[in-house]
Design an enzyme around this catalytic site. Structure first.
Site, short mmCIF file in Angstrom:
data_model
loop_
_atom_site.label_atom_id
_atom_site.label_comp_id
_atom_site.label_asym_id
_atom_site.label_seq_id
_atom_site.Cartn_x
_atom_site.Cartn_y
_atom_site.Cartn_z
N HIS A 239 44.78 24.45 82.33
CA HIS A 239 46.43 24.83 81.39
C HIS A 239 46.37 23.46 80.09
O HIS A 239 46.66 23.64 79.33
CB HIS A 239 47.16 25.01 82.58
CG HIS A 239 47.98 24.19 83.02
ND1 HIS A 239 47.43 23.54 83.90
CD2 HIS A 239 48.58 22.61 82.70
CE1 HIS A 239 48.80 22.63 84.74
NE2 HIS A 239 49.01 21.97 83.69
N ASP B 59 42.69 26.53 88.29
CA ASP B 59 43.00 25.63 87.51
C ASP B 59 42.50 24.27 87.03
O ASP B 59 42.74 23.33 87.23
CB ASP B 59 44.67 26.09 87.72
CG ASP B 59 45.35 25.18 86.43
OD1 ASP B 59 44.94 25.41 85.77
OD2 ASP B 59 46.68 24.70 87.04
N SER C 248 49.88 16.92 83.99
CA SER C 248 48.45 17.18 85.13
C SER C 248 47.26 17.08 84.93
O SER C 248 46.66 16.22 83.42
CB SER C 248 48.72 18.65 84.03
OG SER C 248 49.92 19.59 84.65
N LEU D 208 34.63 37.03 100.88
CA LEU D 208 34.23 37.27 102.58
C LEU D 208 34.20 39.01 102.30
O LEU D 208 33.15 39.85 103.07
CB LEU D 208 35.41 37.01 103.16
CG LEU D 208 35.02 37.08 104.99
CD1 LEU D 208 33.99 36.29 105.58
CD2 LEU D 208 35.84 36.35 105.56
N VAL E 213 37.45 40.82 102.51
CA VAL E 213 38.85 41.26 103.54
C VAL E 213 39.92 41.58 102.62
O VAL E 213 40.48 40.38 102.02
CB VAL E 213 38.81 39.94 104.22
CG1 VAL E 213 37.19 40.60 105.18
CG2 VAL E 213 39.27 38.78 104.26
#
Length: 494
Positions: free
Chosen positions: A136, A166, A246, A301, A303
């Site tokens: 971002h 991110d 950030s 996986l 699921v």
């Protein structure tokens, strides 16, 4: 009474008074000595208490060492946006507040305001100029500038981005740069000291704050992905982090990188006691993928899952109170081929304990398609261990490489990475990664625009676009997706 008796009485009285005085003095001196001795003892004890550094500062804490080691490897990033500003995968609370108050602006209004800017932080991870930051921080930026701790400035190349974590990777052309070594986020414990290093508010460069790890594997639902494949397994700390931090470093006291600072929990847009960082175990994998393949290799996986809690355990008759409950298993998925079924409770991945959904997602995301993981799960009160071969989003075990660039009319196109196509819910296209002067720019297209069809003919990739355009002339109709995710149409002469 004769004179002799008189003088004898005076002498006896004097002797008696002197004895009493001496006795009283000795008594008072003894009491004073005892009091002084007691006070001295207390002072000695207090002195020992105050100089016992192992008690006041636990062994191993050295903020100075870690700060001095890390600061040169943390950079200031300034992103420039010509026209509309991106930010599709991450919610900027101040930007949203601004737009809610003043109303949404059209691209034309943003264009009239001229270029806009945002700032953040980054961490140098190699001497030859690779820098990790948040997606971002640079998403949809037209120009990314990097300023080092010693004030050297560079224009950075964007190597790759991963909205689902991110994270992003950029690079500057330089050698022998100071960099921050990778640590081990798995080895960090709740209550352990950490430092956050970054550039809050875009002005307070090279700021160092301290805190402890408050929690691990936190999911705070800030990342956005249409297919629900965002990976949130944050390290939570109470080190002060604000906007501009950030992409900065979260390090241990050895000055090793254990996380990339990404978000804060706040209702005001400023630090309110909680900050969150992507663990370096995941950062390391994503960076390696971007360097080697140009896109992240997402392993699944297969699921659908939820956390185990007391109510679920009671409703489903489970004999465990933690772990991750399997609600569904996709056909022909890694889990299905390994023999897993709905109702299983996953307890470990590769012998690492799984306490919640975030932990499971992170442990699986560290792998690539084709990798085997050891899954420990409970079924009907019995423990089972199986090996599952993870698959990619297309249902096979192949890794995906970013296709070669195609150059046309001064602009560069690529076939978008799989994760980008999935996030936009499209099957193919050709994305502009470098918009130069020419017909594409004259038509009003922007960098990041993905062409999905030409004259209603579907575009599957950059090479197909090149082939189609070789036979085109006159007016053409372009359909595609803008950088902000909106579907748009353009017409121009070829």
């Amino acid at each position: 009474m004769n004179k002799t008796q008189f003088y004898l009485g005076i002498i006896l009285a004097a002797l008696l008074g002197g004895g009493i005085a001496v006795g009283l003095t000795k008594y008072l001196d003894t009491d004073r000595t005892s009091a002084n001795t007691l006070q001295n003892d207390r002072n000695v004890q207090l002195s020992k208490f105050l100089t016992d550094t192992s008690f006041i500062v636990p062994d191993g804490i050295n903020f100075v060492y870690a700060a001095e080691r890390v600061k040169p490897g943390v950079v200031f990033i300034r992103s420039t946006y010509n026209g509309s500003k991106g930010g599709g995968s991450f919610a900027n609370p101040l930007e949203e507040l601004y737009e809610d108050y003043f109303g949404d602006r059209s691209p034309g209004e943003r264009e009239r305001r001229g270029p806009s800017h945002s700032s953040g932080s980054g961490v140098i991870i190699s001497a030859d100029g690779y820098i990790v930051t948040n997606n971002h921080v640079i998403e949809n930026a037209d120009k990314v500038e990097v300023t080092l701790d010693d004030n050297r400035m560079y224009t950075a190349e964007v190597i790759g981005m991963d909205p689902t974590t991110d994270l992003a990777l950029i690079k500057v052309k330089e050698d022998d740069l100071p960099y921050v070594d990778f640590g081990d986020s798995d080895d960090m414990h709740i209550g352990e000291w950490v430092l956050a290093v970054g550039n809050p508010f875009g002005t307070l460069t090279s700021t160092v704050t301290a805190g402890i790890i408050s929690a691990k594997a936190r999911n705070i639902n800030i990342l956005r992905d249409r297919n629900g494949r965002q990976i949130e397994s944050f390290i939570q700390t109470d080190a002060a982090v604000n906007m501009g931090n950030s992409g900065g470093a979260l390090v241990n006291l050895r000055g090793e990188l254990v996380g990339i600072n990404t978000a804060i929990a706040t209702q005001t847009g400023s630090y309110a006691g909680y900050s969150f960082a992507v663990p370096v175990s995941l950062v390391h994998k994503v960076m390696n993928d971007l360097i080697e393949f140009g896109t992240v290799q997402r392993a699944l996986l297969g699921v659908s899952i939820r956390n185990v809690d007391a109510r679920l355990a009671k409703d489903e008759g489970l004999d465990v109170m933690d772990g991750v409950y399997v609600e569904g298993v996709a056909s022909e998925s890694a889990a299905a081929e390994a023999g897993m079924r709905p109702g299983d409770v996953i307890l470990e991945i590769n012998e690492k304990k799984v306490g919640n959904v975030a932990e499971l997602q992170e442990l699986v995301a560290r792998n690539r398609p084709g990798d085997q993981v050891k899954v420990t799960y409970s079924r009907d009160g019995e423990l089972n261990k199986v090996y599952a071969t993870l698959k990619n989003t297309m249902g096979d075990t192949e890794v995906v490489k970013r296709q070669e660039e195609v150059k046309m009319e001064g602009s560069i196109f690529i076939t978008p990475p799989t994760d980008v196509l999935e996030s936009l819910d499209i099957e193919g296209g050709a994305q502009i990664v470098d918009l130069g002067e020419g017909k594409w720019a004259d038509a009003g297209l922007e960098e990041g625009f993905i062409i999905t069809s030409i004259d209603h003919e579907k575009i599957n990739g950059a090479e197909q676009l090149e082939q189609i355009m070789e036979n085109k002339s006159g007016g053409i109709l372009i359909e595609g997706i803008d950088p902000d995710g909106k579907r748009s149409f353009y017409g121009f002469g070829w």
